[in-house]
Design a protein around this motif. Sequence first.
Motif, short mmCIF file in Angstrom:
data_model
loop_
_atom_site.label_atom_id
_atom_site.label_comp_id
_atom_site.label_asym_id
_atom_site.label_seq_id
_atom_site.Cartn_x
_atom_site.Cartn_y
_atom_site.Cartn_z
N GLY A 11 0.78 -1.23 0.00
CA GLY A 11 0.00 0.00 0.00
C GLY A 11 0.81 1.28 0.00
N LEU A 12 2.13 1.18 0.09
CA LEU A 12 2.98 2.37 0.10
C LEU A 12 3.69 2.50 -1.25
CD1 LEU A 12 4.06 4.72 1.83
CD2 LEU A 12 5.95 3.23 2.52
N THR A 13 3.52 3.65 -1.89
CA THR A 13 4.13 3.89 -3.19
C THR A 13 5.32 4.81 -3.06
OG1 THR A 13 2.06 3.56 -4.41
CG2 THR A 13 3.76 4.86 -5.50
N VAL A 14 6.41 4.43 -3.68
CA VAL A 14 7.65 5.21 -3.71
C VAL A 14 8.04 5.39 -5.17
CG1 VAL A 14 10.09 5.26 -3.07
CG2 VAL A 14 8.40 4.33 -1.47
N ARG A 15 8.51 6.57 -5.53
CA ARG A 15 9.03 6.77 -6.87
C ARG A 15 10.29 7.63 -6.77
NH1 ARG A 15 4.54 10.72 -9.79
NH2 ARG A 15 4.77 12.52 -8.40
N GLY A 16 11.17 7.43 -7.73
CA GLY A 16 12.39 8.22 -7.75
C GLY A 16 13.10 8.08 -9.07
N LEU A 17 14.09 8.91 -9.26
CA LEU A 17 14.89 8.90 -10.47
C LEU A 17 16.09 7.99 -10.28
CD1 LEU A 17 14.83 12.73 -11.21
CD2 LEU A 17 13.59 10.95 -12.47
N VAL A 18 16.31 7.10 -11.23
CA VAL A 18 17.41 6.14 -11.16
C VAL A 18 18.41 6.46 -12.26
CG1 VAL A 18 18.06 3.70 -11.21
CG2 VAL A 18 15.85 4.38 -10.25
N GLY A 19 19.65 6.65 -11.86
CA GLY A 19 20.69 6.96 -12.82
C GLY A 19 22.05 6.61 -12.25
N ALA A 20 23.08 6.89 -13.03
CA ALA A 20 24.46 6.66 -12.61
C ALA A 20 24.95 7.90 -11.87
CB ALA A 20 25.34 6.35 -13.81
N LEU A 21 25.07 7.79 -10.56
CA LEU A 21 25.48 8.90 -9.70
C LEU A 21 26.96 9.19 -9.89
CD1 LEU A 21 24.92 10.80 -7.15
CD2 LEU A 21 25.73 8.83 -5.80
N GLY A 22 27.29 10.41 -10.28
CA GLY A 22 28.69 10.79 -10.41
C GLY A 22 29.36 10.86 -9.06
N VAL A 23 30.48 10.14 -8.90
CA VAL A 23 31.18 10.10 -7.60
C VAL A 23 32.65 10.50 -7.72
CG1 VAL A 23 29.62 8.33 -6.66
CG2 VAL A 23 31.70 7.62 -7.85
N ALA A 24 33.03 11.11 -8.84
CA ALA A 24 34.45 11.40 -9.07
C ALA A 24 34.94 12.63 -8.31
CB ALA A 24 34.72 11.58 -10.56
N ARG A 25 34.03 13.52 -7.91
CA ARG A 25 34.44 14.75 -7.23
C ARG A 25 34.24 14.61 -5.73
NH1 ARG A 25 31.31 15.62 -11.27
NH2 ARG A 25 29.54 15.94 -9.88
N ARG A 26 35.22 15.05 -4.95
CA ARG A 26 35.16 15.00 -3.49
C ARG A 26 34.98 16.41 -2.94
NH1 ARG A 26 35.11 10.64 -5.29
NH2 ARG A 26 36.28 8.77 -4.67
N ALA A 27 34.16 16.54 -1.91
CA ALA A 27 33.90 17.84 -1.31
C ALA A 27 35.01 18.20 -0.32
CB ALA A 27 32.56 17.83 -0.59
N ASP A 28 35.44 19.46 -0.34
CA ASP A 28 36.44 19.95 0.60
C ASP A 28 35.81 20.70 1.77
OD1 ASP A 28 38.63 18.98 -0.88
OD2 ASP A 28 38.55 20.73 -2.20
N SER A 29 34.53 21.04 1.64
CA SER A 29 33.85 21.77 2.71
C SER A 29 32.42 21.26 2.83
CB SER A 29 33.84 23.28 2.42
OG SER A 29 33.01 23.55 1.29
N MET A 30 31.78 21.58 3.96
CA MET A 30 30.41 21.14 4.17
C MET A 30 29.48 21.72 3.12
SD MET A 30 30.08 21.14 8.34
CE MET A 30 28.40 20.49 8.33
#
Length: 372
Positions: free
Chosen positions: A76-95
């Motif tokens: 009875g619970l419906t969930v929807r979302g966008l599915v794709g290839a998440l880019g992970v090559a860049r790292r964050a230096d700050s919050m």
Amino acid sequence: MDFASVVPPYVAKPLTLQPFRAVMLAPGRVGDPASARALARPYRDVASRLLQWIEEGRASADVAPAIYLHEYTAEGLTVRGLVGALGVARRADSMAERAVWPHEAIHPEQAGELADRMRQMELNPAPILLVHHGEQELRDLVTDIGRGTPDWRYLDRTGQRQRIWAVRDEETLARIATLLADTRCLVADGHHRYAAYLRLQEDNPGTAWDAGLAMLVDQRDTPLFLGAIHRTFPGVTIDDLAGACRAAGADVSHQDRHHALSALDSTHLVLTDGNVWQTVSPGDLAREAAVSWLHEQVLGRLPVPPVRIEHHHNVEDALTASSSVAPAVLLPSPDFEQVRALVESGGLLPEKATSFQPKPSLGVLMRPMNDA
């Protein structure tokens, strides 16, 4: 006790979901336990095994890359979302630069095992689940896509109803990219797979491993249910637990079963060994999740540490596992806004603190690395 203590790196903005050409199990095989053979050891044979399944009609490959709108309904619970290839090559230096926010630490060895497995499989076998608060324009766009005829629609073997739209229109993909660029999202499920994505990217820069399969759900659109994960503590007595709670400043009261379970809310925990029932009120939990209070304030005050911590995704399982030599701690469900605020202020929850449900069945959308 071997607690997870390593926080994986944070992926930097802009958040990107890239099109990919999905491999899908045949509808009659999605959710079928026997279909797990396609992804079983030896992992180095998985890629050829899936090709064979495609030739035999037990799986299929999409005709062209796409971002997919995936909607599933379970109980009875419906969930929807966008599915794709998440880019992970860049790292964050700050919050301020962080796009993807883990809310639990991980075991590096477990992430390493998953990375090795995916490398041998040449496959992202299932998307990690990310949640965010998207812009209204993005929700409107997702709604418009969902008004169209699904490219795939079926009821799988677990009873989940699946609807999938392949989004290939260049203008629509460009709008999605623009609307996602500044998004901050929380890792709802798949912390170790997320860490494995990062490790694979570091080992294979400039390849298909620069991305990992992810499903992005808008918690304001079709929210995932956020439940508690309860604990039992073999090697501890309920008196030890109650004493440690009192030493941490909580009020502990004896109750009967009915009143104890009725008191399980955002301000109370419940201790039980199946015979004795006690409610625990830590005081002000407005800025601290109950599970964090348990791990940070209580466990260190036990006279003898537990042999291990066992986790249970519902109250019934925790009660079944509880005994005089393995009492249970029943926890209230976390609040999404509380979790998000904690994480974005630099905090973390203990391992297995949250249970985002329902998760999609295995085999609906997979990402082959030899055809990314």
